[in-house]
Design a protein around this motif. Structure first.
Motif, PDB file in Angstrom:
ATOM      1  N   TYR A  40       0.770  36.681  -5.336  1.00 57.11           N
ATOM      2  CA  TYR A  40       0.657  36.551  -3.876  1.00 57.11           C
ATOM      3  C   TYR A  40       0.612  37.923  -3.203  1.00 57.11           C
ATOM      4  O   TYR A  40       1.112  38.105  -2.100  1.00 57.11           O
ATOM      5  CB  TYR A  40       1.762  35.661  -3.307  1.00 57.11           C
ATOM      6  N   VAL A  47       2.262  40.496  -3.695  1.00 54.58           N
ATOM      7  CA  VAL A  47       3.552  41.098  -3.359  1.00 54.58           C
ATOM      8  C   VAL A  47       4.339  41.576  -4.577  1.00 54.58           C
ATOM      9  O   VAL A  47       4.938  42.656  -4.546  1.00 54.58           O
ATOM     10  CB  VAL A  47       4.405  40.087  -2.540  1.00 54.58           C
ATOM     11  N   LEU A  79       3.606  45.992  -0.139  1.00 51.14           N
ATOM     12  CA  LEU A  79       3.049  45.609   1.162  1.00 51.14           C
ATOM     13  C   LEU A  79       1.587  46.029   1.150  1.00 51.14           C
ATOM     14  O   LEU A  79       1.277  47.167   0.774  1.00 51.14           O
ATOM     15  CB  LEU A  79       3.795  46.304   2.298  1.00 51.14           C
ATOM     16  N   ASN A  80       0.712  45.128   1.572  1.00 54.04           N
ATOM     17  CA  ASN A  80      -0.730  45.359   1.490  1.00 54.04           C
ATOM     18  C   ASN A  80      -1.130  45.708   0.046  1.00 54.04           C
ATOM     19  O   ASN A  80      -1.928  46.617  -0.200  1.00 54.04           O
ATOM     20  CB  ASN A  80      -1.176  46.450   2.470  1.00 54.04           C
ATOM     21  N   GLY A 110      -4.414  40.745  -1.581  1.00 57.86           N
ATOM     22  CA  GLY A 110      -4.120  40.323  -0.212  1.00 57.86           C
ATOM     23  C   GLY A 110      -5.399  40.124   0.583  1.00 57.86           C
ATOM     24  O   GLY A 110      -6.488  40.485   0.135  1.00 57.86           O
ATOM     25  N   ARG A 162       3.944  39.526   7.676  1.00 59.04           N
ATOM     26  CA  ARG A 162       4.132  38.240   6.984  1.00 59.04           C
ATOM     27  C   ARG A 162       4.633  38.488   5.563  1.00 59.04           C
ATOM     28  O   ARG A 162       5.471  37.741   5.047  1.00 59.04           O
ATOM     29  CB  ARG A 162       2.819  37.449   6.983  1.00 59.04           C
ATOM     30  N   GLN A 163       4.114  39.521   4.919  1.00 58.19           N
ATOM     31  CA  GLN A 163       4.587  39.835   3.569  1.00 58.19           C
ATOM     32  C   GLN A 163       6.055  40.256   3.598  1.00 58.19           C
ATOM     33  O   GLN A 163       6.830  39.925   2.694  1.00 58.19           O
ATOM     34  CB  GLN A 163       3.712  40.938   2.949  1.00 58.19           C
ATOM     35  N   TRP A 164       6.428  40.988   4.646  1.00 55.82           N
ATOM     36  CA  TRP A 164       7.835  41.412   4.745  1.00 55.82           C
ATOM     37  C   TRP A 164       8.751  40.186   4.876  1.00 55.82           C
ATOM     38  O   TRP A 164       9.842  40.134   4.288  1.00 55.82           O
ATOM     39  CB  TRP A 164       8.019  42.364   5.930  1.00 55.82           C
ATOM     40  N   TYR A 204       8.187  37.274   3.600  1.00 52.85           N
ATOM     41  CA  TYR A 204       8.206  36.663   2.261  1.00 52.85           C
ATOM     42  C   TYR A 204       9.182  37.424   1.358  1.00 52.85           C
ATOM     43  O   TYR A 204      10.007  36.823   0.660  1.00 52.85           O
ATOM     44  CB  TYR A 204       6.781  36.717   1.718  1.00 52.85           C
ATOM     45  N   MET A 253       3.078  32.855   2.946  1.00 53.03           N
ATOM     46  CA  MET A 253       4.048  33.902   3.250  1.00 53.03           C
ATOM     47  C   MET A 253       5.269  33.382   4.015  1.00 53.03           C
ATOM     48  O   MET A 253       6.269  34.081   4.143  1.00 53.03           O
ATOM     49  CB  MET A 253       3.384  35.021   4.082  1.00 53.03           C
TER      50      MET A 253
END
Ligand code: NAP
Length: 505
Positions: free
Chosen positions: A381, A383, A394-395, A399, A412-414, A416, A484
Protein backbone atom coordinates in the motif's frame (compact mmCIF):
# COMPACT_ATOMS: atom_id res chain seq x y z
CA UNK A 1 8.90 -1.52 24.19
CA UNK A 2 7.38 1.71 25.25
CA UNK A 3 9.99 2.34 27.96
CA UNK A 4 13.18 3.32 26.19
CA UNK A 5 16.42 4.08 27.83
CA UNK A 6 18.36 5.95 25.30
CA UNK A 7 17.36 6.84 21.79
CA UNK A 8 19.39 9.45 19.96
CA UNK A 9 20.80 10.51 23.27
CA UNK A 10 17.38 11.25 24.71
CA UNK A 11 16.00 9.47 27.74
CA UNK A 12 12.36 8.86 28.18
CA UNK A 13 9.25 6.91 27.49
CA UNK A 14 7.74 6.33 24.11
CA UNK A 15 8.91 5.62 20.64
CA UNK A 16 11.76 7.46 19.01
CA UNK A 17 11.37 8.38 15.37
CA UNK A 18 13.91 9.15 12.70
CA UNK A 19 12.36 11.09 9.84
CA UNK A 20 14.44 11.12 6.67
CA UNK A 21 14.01 14.33 4.73
CA UNK A 22 12.60 17.76 5.58
CA UNK A 23 10.53 18.23 2.47
CA UNK A 24 6.76 18.38 2.32
CA UNK A 25 6.23 14.85 3.68
CA UNK A 26 9.02 14.90 6.27
CA UNK A 27 7.73 18.19 7.66
CA UNK A 28 4.24 16.73 7.86
CA UNK A 29 5.60 13.82 9.92
CA UNK A 30 7.64 16.19 12.09
CA UNK A 31 4.68 18.46 12.80
CA UNK A 32 2.39 15.57 13.65
CA UNK A 33 5.03 13.94 15.89
CA UNK A 34 5.74 17.25 17.61
CA UNK A 35 2.04 17.81 18.23
CA UNK A 36 1.79 14.32 19.72
CA UNK A 37 4.74 14.96 22.03
CA UNK A 38 6.83 12.19 20.46
CA UNK A 39 10.62 11.99 20.41
CA UNK A 40 11.90 12.50 16.91
CA UNK A 41 14.76 13.79 14.80
CA UNK A 42 14.52 14.84 11.18
CA UNK A 43 17.65 14.22 9.13
CA UNK A 44 18.03 16.54 6.17
CA UNK A 45 20.95 16.37 3.73
CA UNK A 46 20.67 20.04 2.74
CA UNK A 47 20.75 23.22 4.80
CA UNK A 48 17.10 24.19 4.36
CA UNK A 49 13.69 22.57 4.48
CA UNK A 50 11.55 22.31 1.35
CA UNK A 51 12.73 19.25 -0.56
CA UNK A 52 11.68 19.48 -4.18
CA UNK A 53 10.72 23.13 -3.76
CA UNK A 54 14.16 23.95 -2.40
CA UNK A 55 15.96 22.04 -5.16
CA UNK A 56 13.88 23.16 -8.14
CA UNK A 57 14.35 26.86 -8.86
CA UNK A 58 13.97 26.99 -12.61
CA UNK A 59 12.22 29.98 -14.23
CA UNK A 60 8.48 29.40 -14.45
CA UNK A 61 8.40 26.82 -11.64
CA UNK A 62 4.76 26.61 -10.65
CA UNK A 63 2.72 23.92 -8.96
CA UNK A 64 -0.09 22.87 -11.26
CA UNK A 65 -2.27 21.89 -8.31
CA UNK A 66 -4.42 24.83 -7.14
CA UNK A 67 -2.44 26.66 -4.46
CA UNK A 68 -5.10 26.40 -1.75
CA UNK A 69 -5.27 22.65 -2.31
CA UNK A 70 -1.49 22.32 -2.20
CA UNK A 71 -1.25 23.09 1.53
CA UNK A 72 -1.46 21.02 4.67
CA UNK A 73 -5.08 20.51 5.73
CA UNK A 74 -4.24 22.03 9.12
CA UNK A 75 -2.37 25.06 7.79
CA UNK A 76 -4.35 27.05 5.26
CA UNK A 77 -2.47 29.96 3.72
CA UNK A 78 -4.12 33.21 2.80
CA UNK A 79 -1.09 34.67 1.05
CA UNK A 80 -1.04 32.81 -2.28
CA UNK A 81 -0.65 35.30 -5.09
CA UNK A 82 -2.50 33.32 -7.72
CA UNK A 83 -4.65 30.24 -8.31
CA UNK A 84 -1.44 28.29 -9.03
CA UNK A 85 1.49 29.07 -6.75
CA UNK A 86 5.06 29.76 -7.82
CA UNK A 87 7.76 27.44 -6.50
CA UNK A 88 9.35 30.22 -4.45
CA UNK A 89 6.03 30.91 -2.69
CA UNK A 90 5.63 27.25 -1.86
CA UNK A 91 9.17 27.18 -0.45
CA UNK A 92 8.26 30.15 1.74
CA UNK A 93 5.10 28.35 2.88
CA UNK A 94 7.08 25.31 4.03
CA UNK A 95 9.71 27.43 5.77
CA UNK A 96 7.04 29.44 7.61
CA UNK A 97 5.07 26.34 8.51
CA UNK A 98 8.15 24.57 9.89
CA UNK A 99 8.91 27.63 12.05
CA UNK A 100 5.32 28.12 13.13
CA UNK A 101 4.91 24.52 14.29
CA UNK A 102 8.20 24.53 16.18
CA UNK A 103 9.88 21.65 14.38
CA UNK A 104 13.05 23.46 13.27
CA UNK A 105 15.03 22.56 16.43
CA UNK A 106 14.34 18.91 15.66
CA UNK A 107 15.93 19.03 12.21
CA UNK A 108 19.57 18.03 11.75
CA UNK A 109 20.63 19.90 8.62
CA UNK A 110 23.62 18.72 6.60
CA UNK A 111 23.04 15.21 7.91
CA UNK A 112 22.23 12.78 5.13
CA UNK A 113 21.19 9.33 6.26
CA UNK A 114 23.55 6.98 4.43
CA UNK A 115 22.52 3.73 6.11
CA UNK A 116 19.55 2.27 7.99
CA UNK A 117 20.33 -1.12 9.48
CA UNK A 118 17.75 -3.06 11.51
CA UNK A 119 19.14 -4.40 14.79
CA UNK A 120 17.24 -7.61 15.40
CA UNK A 121 18.36 -7.94 19.00
CA UNK A 122 17.47 -4.46 20.16
CA UNK A 123 14.56 -3.97 17.74
CA UNK A 124 15.89 -0.65 16.64
CA UNK A 125 17.12 0.97 13.49
CA UNK A 126 20.79 1.94 13.49
CA UNK A 127 21.43 4.91 11.24
CA UNK A 128 24.67 6.00 9.64
CA UNK A 129 24.97 9.68 8.76
CA UNK A 130 27.07 11.52 6.20
CA UNK A 131 28.66 13.39 9.11
CA UNK A 132 30.23 10.14 10.29
CA UNK A 133 27.90 9.99 13.29
CA UNK A 134 25.48 7.22 14.11
CA UNK A 135 21.99 7.34 15.59
CA UNK A 136 19.26 4.93 16.62
CA UNK A 137 15.49 5.00 16.31
CA UNK A 138 12.54 2.70 16.91
CA UNK A 139 10.73 3.91 13.84
CA UNK A 140 12.02 5.21 10.53
CA UNK A 141 9.83 7.44 8.42
CA UNK A 142 11.34 7.60 4.95
CA UNK A 143 10.15 10.87 3.47
CA UNK A 144 13.04 11.30 1.09
CA UNK A 145 11.05 12.24 -1.99
CA UNK A 146 10.54 10.71 -5.38
CA UNK A 147 11.94 12.91 -8.13
CA UNK A 148 15.27 14.06 -6.79
CA UNK A 149 17.98 12.36 -8.84
CA UNK A 150 18.23 14.33 -12.11
CA UNK A 151 18.36 12.21 -15.24
CA UNK A 152 20.95 13.52 -17.66
CA UNK A 153 20.18 12.67 -21.28
CA UNK A 154 22.52 10.29 -23.04
CA UNK A 155 23.30 12.63 -25.94
CA UNK A 156 26.63 12.50 -27.71
CA UNK A 157 28.83 15.54 -27.24
CA UNK A 158 26.91 17.07 -24.32
CA UNK A 159 30.16 17.75 -22.48
CA UNK A 160 31.58 19.57 -25.48
CA UNK A 161 28.98 22.36 -25.39
CA UNK A 162 30.80 25.70 -25.12
CA UNK A 163 27.80 27.57 -23.70
CA UNK A 164 25.97 26.89 -20.45
CA UNK A 165 24.25 23.52 -20.13
CA UNK A 166 22.29 22.77 -17.00
CA UNK A 167 19.62 20.40 -15.71
CA UNK A 168 16.33 21.99 -14.72
CA UNK A 169 16.72 20.79 -11.12
CA UNK A 170 20.17 22.39 -10.87
CA UNK A 171 19.23 25.86 -12.03
CA UNK A 172 21.89 28.55 -11.79
CA UNK A 173 21.03 32.23 -11.73
CA UNK A 174 24.08 33.02 -13.87
CA UNK A 175 22.76 30.94 -16.80
CA UNK A 176 22.45 33.35 -19.78
CA UNK A 177 18.77 33.78 -20.58
CA UNK A 178 17.93 37.42 -21.25
CA UNK A 179 18.62 38.19 -24.88
CA UNK A 180 20.29 34.79 -25.27
CA UNK A 181 19.75 31.90 -27.66
CA UNK A 182 18.18 29.24 -25.47
CA UNK A 183 17.42 25.60 -26.19
CA UNK A 184 15.27 23.40 -23.98
CA UNK A 185 15.37 19.61 -24.26
CA UNK A 186 12.39 17.93 -22.63
CA UNK A 187 8.68 18.35 -22.85
CA UNK A 188 7.35 17.25 -19.48
CA UNK A 189 5.69 19.58 -16.98
CA UNK A 190 9.10 21.11 -16.29
CA UNK A 191 10.14 21.78 -19.90
CA UNK A 192 6.77 23.31 -20.72
CA UNK A 193 6.94 25.64 -17.72
CA UNK A 194 10.47 26.75 -18.63
CA UNK A 195 9.56 27.41 -22.27
CA UNK A 196 6.60 29.48 -21.17
CA UNK A 197 8.72 31.52 -18.75
CA UNK A 198 11.73 32.08 -21.01
CA UNK A 199 9.98 32.82 -24.30
CA UNK A 200 9.66 36.54 -23.57
CA UNK A 201 13.19 36.82 -22.16
CA UNK A 202 15.25 34.91 -24.71
CA UNK A 203 16.30 36.31 -28.07
CA UNK A 204 15.40 32.96 -29.56
CA UNK A 205 14.15 29.73 -28.08
CA UNK A 206 14.15 26.19 -29.47
CA UNK A 207 11.98 23.60 -27.77
CA UNK A 208 13.36 20.16 -28.58
CA UNK A 209 10.48 17.69 -28.31
CA UNK A 210 11.18 14.00 -28.63
CA UNK A 211 7.48 13.41 -27.93
CA UNK A 212 4.77 16.06 -28.09
CA UNK A 213 2.42 16.38 -25.13
CA UNK A 214 -1.29 16.68 -24.59
CA UNK A 215 -1.97 20.03 -22.95
CA UNK A 216 -4.97 20.43 -20.67
CA UNK A 217 -6.27 24.03 -20.63
CA UNK A 218 -6.68 25.32 -17.09
CA UNK A 219 -7.77 28.62 -15.58
CA UNK A 220 -5.17 30.97 -14.18
CA UNK A 221 -5.81 34.16 -12.24
CA UNK A 222 -4.17 36.33 -9.61
CA UNK A 223 -5.73 36.80 -6.20
CA UNK A 224 -6.27 40.46 -5.35
CA UNK A 225 -5.18 42.09 -2.08
CA UNK A 226 -8.86 42.21 -1.14
CA UNK A 227 -9.25 38.49 -1.70
CA UNK A 228 -6.16 37.73 0.39
CA UNK A 229 -7.52 39.96 3.14
CA UNK A 230 -10.79 38.06 2.98
CA UNK A 231 -8.91 34.72 3.19
CA UNK A 232 -7.12 35.99 6.32
CA UNK A 233 -10.37 37.10 7.93
CA UNK A 234 -12.40 34.10 6.92
CA UNK A 235 -10.50 30.82 6.61
CA UNK A 236 -13.83 29.24 5.63
CA UNK A 237 -13.30 30.84 2.22
CA UNK A 238 -10.12 28.81 1.86
CA UNK A 239 -11.91 25.67 3.01
CA UNK A 240 -14.50 26.27 0.34
CA UNK A 241 -11.76 26.26 -2.32
CA UNK A 242 -10.07 23.17 -0.84
CA UNK A 243 -13.35 21.32 -0.64
CA UNK A 244 -14.72 22.68 -3.86
CA UNK A 245 -16.89 20.06 -5.50
CA UNK A 246 -15.54 20.82 -8.97
CA UNK A 247 -11.97 20.34 -7.77
CA UNK A 248 -12.68 16.97 -6.19
CA UNK A 249 -14.92 15.88 -9.07
CA UNK A 250 -11.99 16.58 -11.39
CA UNK A 251 -9.69 14.39 -9.25
CA UNK A 252 -12.21 11.57 -9.14
CA UNK A 253 -12.82 11.95 -12.88
CA UNK A 254 -9.09 11.89 -13.51
CA UNK A 255 -8.48 8.70 -11.55
CA UNK A 256 -11.53 7.03 -13.11
CA UNK A 257 -10.17 8.07 -16.48
CA UNK A 258 -6.85 6.43 -15.69
CA UNK A 259 -8.46 3.17 -14.65
CA UNK A 260 -11.22 2.94 -17.25
CA UNK A 261 -9.47 3.57 -20.53
CA UNK A 262 -12.66 3.31 -22.57
CA UNK A 263 -14.93 5.18 -20.19
CA UNK A 264 -16.57 8.58 -20.55
CA UNK A 265 -14.09 10.36 -18.28
CA UNK A 266 -11.01 9.66 -20.39
CA UNK A 267 -13.00 10.51 -23.51
CA UNK A 268 -13.79 13.88 -21.95
CA UNK A 269 -10.14 14.54 -21.06
CA UNK A 270 -9.02 13.57 -24.55
CA UNK A 271 -11.61 15.84 -26.13
CA UNK A 272 -10.62 18.79 -23.92
CA UNK A 273 -6.96 18.37 -24.87
CA UNK A 274 -7.77 17.89 -28.54
CA UNK A 275 -10.01 20.95 -28.61
CA UNK A 276 -7.29 22.92 -26.88
CA UNK A 277 -4.81 22.02 -29.62
CA UNK A 278 -7.27 22.68 -32.45
CA UNK A 279 -8.54 25.96 -31.04
CA UNK A 280 -5.29 27.39 -29.71
CA UNK A 281 -2.78 26.73 -32.47
CA UNK A 282 -3.63 28.48 -35.71
CA UNK A 283 -0.82 27.24 -37.95
CA UNK A 284 -1.67 23.78 -39.32
CA UNK A 285 1.96 22.66 -39.64
CA UNK A 286 2.75 23.65 -36.06
CA UNK A 287 -0.44 21.96 -34.89
CA UNK A 288 0.70 18.69 -36.44
CA UNK A 289 4.13 19.05 -34.83
CA UNK A 290 2.46 19.44 -31.47
CA UNK A 291 -0.01 16.57 -31.90
CA UNK A 292 0.83 13.49 -29.78
CA UNK A 293 0.38 9.99 -31.20
CA UNK A 294 -0.50 8.36 -27.88
CA UNK A 295 -3.47 8.68 -25.57
CA UNK A 296 -4.01 11.70 -23.33
CA UNK A 297 -2.95 11.14 -19.69
CA UNK A 298 -0.64 8.25 -20.70
CA UNK A 299 2.22 10.58 -19.78
CA UNK A 300 1.51 13.02 -16.96
CA UNK A 301 -0.96 15.54 -18.37
CA UNK A 302 0.48 18.99 -18.86
CA UNK A 303 -1.68 21.66 -17.28
CA UNK A 304 -0.94 24.97 -18.95
CA UNK A 305 -2.75 28.17 -19.68
CA UNK A 306 0.06 29.68 -21.75
CA UNK A 307 2.24 27.08 -23.50
CA UNK A 308 0.47 27.12 -26.87
CA UNK A 309 0.61 30.89 -26.85
CA UNK A 310 4.34 30.85 -26.07
CA UNK A 311 5.28 28.47 -28.89
CA UNK A 312 3.41 30.58 -31.44
CA UNK A 313 5.62 33.61 -30.77
CA UNK A 314 8.02 34.50 -33.59
CA UNK A 315 11.18 33.86 -31.54
CA UNK A 316 10.18 30.25 -30.74
CA UNK A 317 10.79 27.11 -32.77
CA UNK A 318 9.37 23.70 -31.93
CA UNK A 319 11.91 21.10 -33.06
CA UNK A 320 10.71 17.53 -33.62
CA UNK A 321 13.68 16.18 -35.58
CA UNK A 322 15.88 13.74 -33.65
CA UNK A 323 18.95 15.19 -31.97
CA UNK A 324 22.15 13.84 -33.54
CA UNK A 325 24.58 15.34 -31.03
CA UNK A 326 25.52 18.41 -29.08
CA UNK A 327 28.44 20.39 -30.48
CA UNK A 328 30.38 23.31 -28.95
CA UNK A 329 28.13 25.80 -30.79
CA UNK A 330 24.76 24.17 -30.25
CA UNK A 331 22.56 21.18 -31.07
CA UNK A 332 23.00 19.30 -34.36
CA UNK A 333 19.88 17.57 -35.68
CA UNK A 334 19.79 14.22 -37.45
CA UNK A 335 19.00 16.01 -40.73
CA UNK A 336 22.20 18.05 -40.43
CA UNK A 337 20.80 21.40 -39.25
CA UNK A 338 22.52 23.16 -36.36
CA UNK A 339 20.70 25.22 -33.72
CA UNK A 340 23.35 27.65 -32.40
CA UNK A 341 22.78 28.18 -28.67
CA UNK A 342 24.16 30.07 -25.69
CA UNK A 343 22.24 28.07 -23.10
CA UNK A 344 20.99 24.50 -23.18
CA UNK A 345 18.43 23.52 -20.54
CA UNK A 346 18.03 19.81 -19.87
CA UNK A 347 14.45 19.35 -18.64
CA UNK A 348 14.92 15.61 -19.00
CA UNK A 349 13.38 14.41 -15.77
CA UNK A 350 14.54 12.24 -12.93
CA UNK A 351 15.45 8.69 -12.02
CA UNK A 352 12.02 7.98 -10.59
CA UNK A 353 12.84 4.54 -9.18
CA UNK A 354 15.32 5.73 -6.56
CA UNK A 355 13.15 6.81 -3.62
CA UNK A 356 15.32 6.49 -0.48
CA UNK A 357 18.26 5.08 -2.39
CA UNK A 358 21.31 5.37 -2.49
CA UNK A 359 20.87 5.04 1.27
CA UNK A 360 21.75 1.49 2.29
CA UNK A 361 18.68 -0.03 3.93
CA UNK A 362 18.96 -3.48 5.50
CA UNK A 363 16.08 -5.19 7.28
CA UNK A 364 15.72 -8.55 8.96
CA UNK A 365 18.44 -11.15 8.36
CA UNK A 366 20.51 -8.68 6.39
CA UNK A 367 17.79 -8.29 3.76
CA UNK A 368 18.82 -5.45 1.47
CA UNK A 369 16.26 -3.02 0.06
CA UNK A 370 18.28 -2.87 -3.16
CA UNK A 371 17.77 -6.63 -3.57
CA UNK A 372 14.08 -6.46 -2.70
CA UNK A 373 13.70 -3.68 -5.24
CA UNK A 374 15.89 -5.28 -7.91
CA UNK A 375 12.95 -5.63 -10.31
CA UNK A 376 10.93 -2.63 -9.22
CA UNK A 377 10.55 -0.47 -6.10
CA UNK A 378 7.51 -1.61 -4.19
CA UNK A 379 5.82 -1.22 -0.83
CA UNK A 380 2.66 -2.64 0.65
CA UNK A 381 0.00 0.00 0.00
CA UNK A 382 2.98 2.26 -0.78
CA UNK A 383 3.83 2.49 2.90
CA UNK A 384 5.56 -0.58 4.38
CA UNK A 385 7.79 -3.44 3.21
CA UNK A 386 7.95 -7.06 4.43
CA UNK A 387 11.24 -7.73 6.21
CA UNK A 388 11.67 -4.06 7.12
CA UNK A 389 10.00 -3.66 10.50
CA UNK A 390 8.96 -0.26 11.76
CA UNK A 391 9.98 1.30 8.46
CA UNK A 392 7.35 3.45 6.80
CA UNK A 393 7.38 5.49 3.64
CA UNK A 394 5.53 8.67 2.73
CA UNK A 395 5.00 9.07 -1.02
CA UNK A 396 6.66 5.70 -1.47
CA UNK A 397 6.47 3.34 -4.46
CA UNK A 398 3.08 2.27 -5.85
CA UNK A 399 1.29 5.34 -4.50
CA UNK A 400 -1.04 7.45 -6.61
CA UNK A 401 0.52 9.73 -9.20
CA UNK A 402 -1.23 12.26 -11.34
CA UNK A 403 -2.38 15.83 -11.36
CA UNK A 404 -3.34 16.12 -7.71
CA UNK A 405 -1.82 17.15 -4.40
CA UNK A 406 0.86 14.87 -3.00
CA UNK A 407 0.28 16.62 0.33
CA UNK A 408 -3.16 15.05 0.51
CA UNK A 409 -1.61 11.67 -0.35
CA UNK A 410 1.00 12.04 2.41
CA UNK A 411 -1.58 13.11 5.00
CA UNK A 412 -3.69 10.04 4.29
CA UNK A 413 -0.61 7.83 4.47
CA UNK A 414 0.33 9.41 7.79
CA UNK A 415 -3.10 8.51 9.13
CA UNK A 416 -2.58 4.90 8.00
CA UNK A 417 0.86 4.74 9.65
CA UNK A 418 -0.70 6.08 12.85
CA UNK A 419 -2.97 3.04 13.00
CA UNK A 420 -0.01 0.72 12.43
CA UNK A 421 1.82 2.26 15.36
CA UNK A 422 -0.98 1.69 17.86
CA UNK A 423 0.10 -1.82 18.96
CA UNK A 424 3.63 -0.49 19.49
CA UNK A 425 2.37 2.45 21.49
CA UNK A 426 0.28 0.13 23.64
CA UNK A 427 3.38 -1.96 24.31
CA UNK A 428 1.85 -5.02 22.65
CA UNK A 429 4.69 -5.44 20.19
CA UNK A 430 8.18 -4.23 19.45
CA UNK A 431 7.79 -4.12 15.72
CA UNK A 432 5.31 -4.34 12.89
CA UNK A 433 5.67 -5.13 9.21
CA UNK A 434 3.37 -6.40 6.45
CA UNK A 435 3.38 -10.13 5.80
CA UNK A 436 5.16 -11.29 2.67
CA UNK A 437 1.97 -12.99 1.52
CA UNK A 438 -0.17 -9.87 1.91
CA UNK A 439 2.39 -7.85 -0.01
CA UNK A 440 2.69 -10.46 -2.77
CA UNK A 441 -1.11 -10.53 -3.16
CA UNK A 442 -1.22 -6.75 -3.23
CA UNK A 443 1.50 -6.54 -5.90
CA UNK A 444 -0.16 -9.22 -8.02
CA UNK A 445 -3.46 -7.35 -7.96
CA UNK A 446 -1.78 -4.00 -8.44
CA UNK A 447 0.34 -5.05 -11.40
CA UNK A 448 -2.59 -6.73 -13.12
CA UNK A 449 -4.67 -3.58 -12.70
CA UNK A 450 -1.77 -1.27 -13.58
CA UNK A 451 -1.19 -2.91 -16.95
CA UNK A 452 -4.65 -1.88 -18.09
CA UNK A 453 -4.48 1.71 -16.87
CA UNK A 454 -4.00 4.56 -19.30
CA UNK A 455 -0.34 4.73 -18.15
CA UNK A 456 0.18 1.33 -19.76
CA UNK A 457 -1.56 2.25 -23.02
CA UNK A 458 1.61 2.59 -25.08
CA UNK A 459 3.80 5.58 -24.31
CA UNK A 460 7.10 6.00 -22.49
CA UNK A 461 7.15 7.87 -19.20
CA UNK A 462 8.59 7.83 -15.71
CA UNK A 463 5.29 6.24 -14.64
CA UNK A 464 6.60 2.92 -16.02
CA UNK A 465 9.01 0.69 -14.15
CA UNK A 466 12.04 -0.97 -15.76
CA UNK A 467 9.85 -3.81 -17.04
CA UNK A 468 7.35 -1.44 -18.63
CA UNK A 469 4.63 -1.88 -16.00
CA UNK A 470 3.05 1.28 -14.56
CA UNK A 471 4.57 1.67 -11.12
CA UNK A 472 1.74 3.56 -9.48
CA UNK A 473 -1.57 3.07 -7.72
CA UNK A 474 -3.88 1.67 -10.42
CA UNK A 475 -7.22 2.18 -8.72
CA UNK A 476 -9.40 5.18 -8.04
CA UNK A 477 -8.65 7.99 -5.61
CA UNK A 478 -11.64 6.91 -3.54
CA UNK A 479 -10.12 3.42 -3.26
CA UNK A 480 -6.86 4.95 -2.08
CA UNK A 481 -8.64 7.15 0.47
CA UNK A 482 -10.57 4.15 1.70
CA UNK A 483 -7.43 1.98 1.98
CA UNK A 484 -5.65 4.68 3.94
CA UNK A 485 -8.52 5.24 6.38
CA UNK A 486 -7.51 2.13 8.34
CA UNK A 487 -5.13 -0.73 7.63
CA UNK A 488 -6.24 -4.31 7.51
CA UNK A 489 -4.25 -5.42 10.55
CA UNK A 490 -4.51 -9.08 9.63
CA UNK A 491 -2.06 -8.29 6.84
CA UNK A 492 0.57 -7.22 9.36
CA UNK A 493 2.88 -9.23 11.58
CA UNK A 494 3.61 -8.01 15.07
CA UNK A 495 6.83 -9.08 16.76
CA UNK A 496 7.35 -9.05 20.49
CA UNK A 497 11.09 -8.75 20.11
CA UNK A 498 13.92 -11.22 19.62
CA UNK A 499 12.14 -12.08 16.38
CA UNK A 500 9.14 -13.80 17.90
CA UNK A 501 5.80 -13.03 16.35
CA UNK A 502 3.09 -12.22 18.90
CA UNK A 503 0.25 -12.19 16.50
CA UNK A 504 -0.54 -12.16 12.87
CA UNK A 505 -2.76 -9.15 12.91
P1 NAP B 1 9.54 14.16 -17.34
O1 NAP B 1 8.09 14.27 -17.21
O2 NAP B 1 10.18 12.85 -17.07
O3 NAP B 1 9.90 14.65 -18.81
C1 NAP B 1 11.18 14.50 -19.33
C2 NAP B 1 11.20 15.01 -20.75
O4 NAP B 1 12.52 14.90 -21.24
C3 NAP B 1 10.31 14.21 -21.69
O5 NAP B 1 9.73 15.09 -22.60
C4 NAP B 1 11.31 13.28 -22.40
O6 NAP B 1 10.90 12.88 -23.66
C5 NAP B 1 12.50 14.21 -22.50
N1 NAP B 1 13.76 13.52 -22.65
C6 NAP B 1 14.37 12.72 -21.75
N2 NAP B 1 15.53 12.27 -22.26
C7 NAP B 1 15.65 12.79 -23.50
C8 NAP B 1 16.62 12.69 -24.53
N3 NAP B 1 17.72 11.94 -24.38
N4 NAP B 1 16.41 13.36 -25.67
C9 NAP B 1 15.30 14.11 -25.82
N5 NAP B 1 14.34 14.25 -24.90
C10 NAP B 1 14.52 13.59 -23.74
O7 NAP B 1 10.32 15.22 -16.41
P2 NAP B 1 9.81 16.62 -15.81
O8 NAP B 1 9.20 17.46 -16.86
O9 NAP B 1 10.94 17.19 -15.05
O10 NAP B 1 8.65 16.22 -14.87
C11 NAP B 1 8.83 15.21 -13.90
C12 NAP B 1 7.68 15.23 -12.97
O11 NAP B 1 7.86 16.26 -12.04
C13 NAP B 1 6.31 15.52 -13.54
O12 NAP B 1 5.71 14.46 -14.21
C14 NAP B 1 5.58 15.90 -12.31
O13 NAP B 1 5.21 14.76 -11.59
C15 NAP B 1 6.63 16.69 -11.60
N6 NAP B 1 6.44 18.11 -11.89
C16 NAP B 1 5.32 18.68 -11.42
C17 NAP B 1 5.09 19.98 -11.68
C18 NAP B 1 3.84 20.59 -11.16
O14 NAP B 1 3.50 21.66 -11.59
N7 NAP B 1 3.13 19.96 -10.23
C19 NAP B 1 5.99 20.73 -12.42
C20 NAP B 1 7.14 20.13 -12.89
C21 NAP B 1 7.35 18.80 -12.62
P3 NAP B 1 10.00 11.57 -23.88
O15 NAP B 1 8.61 11.94 -23.41
O16 NAP B 1 10.09 11.29 -25.32
O17 NAP B 1 10.60 10.49 -23.03
Amino acid sequence: MSNHRNRNGQDGEGLHFAVIGAGMAGLLAAIRLHQAGEHFTVYEKADRVGGTWRENRYPGLTCDVPAHAYTYSFEPYAEWQAYYAKGSEIQTYFERTAEKYGVMPHIRFGAEVTACIWDEVENIWRLGLSTGETAVADIVIAASGVLHHPRMPDIEGLDSFAGTALHSARWRDDAPVDGARVGIIGNGSTGVQIVTALQSRAASLVHFQRSPQWIMPVPYFQYSDEEREAFRREPALIDAIRNDKDYWDAIYRFTHAITDTHGPEIAMIEQLCLDNLENSVSDAALREKLRPDYRAACKRLIYSWSYYDAVQQPNVEVEREAIARVEPDGVRMADGRLHPLDTLVLATGFHADRFIRPTTVMGRDGLSLDDVWSVRPTAYYAVAIPGFPNFFMLNGPTGPVGNFSLIDIAERQWNYIGHLLEPLRRGEAASIEPSAQAHADYEERRIAAARSTIFGSGCSSWYLDATGVPSSWPWSYEAFADAMSSPNMTDYILHAGQDSAVAAG
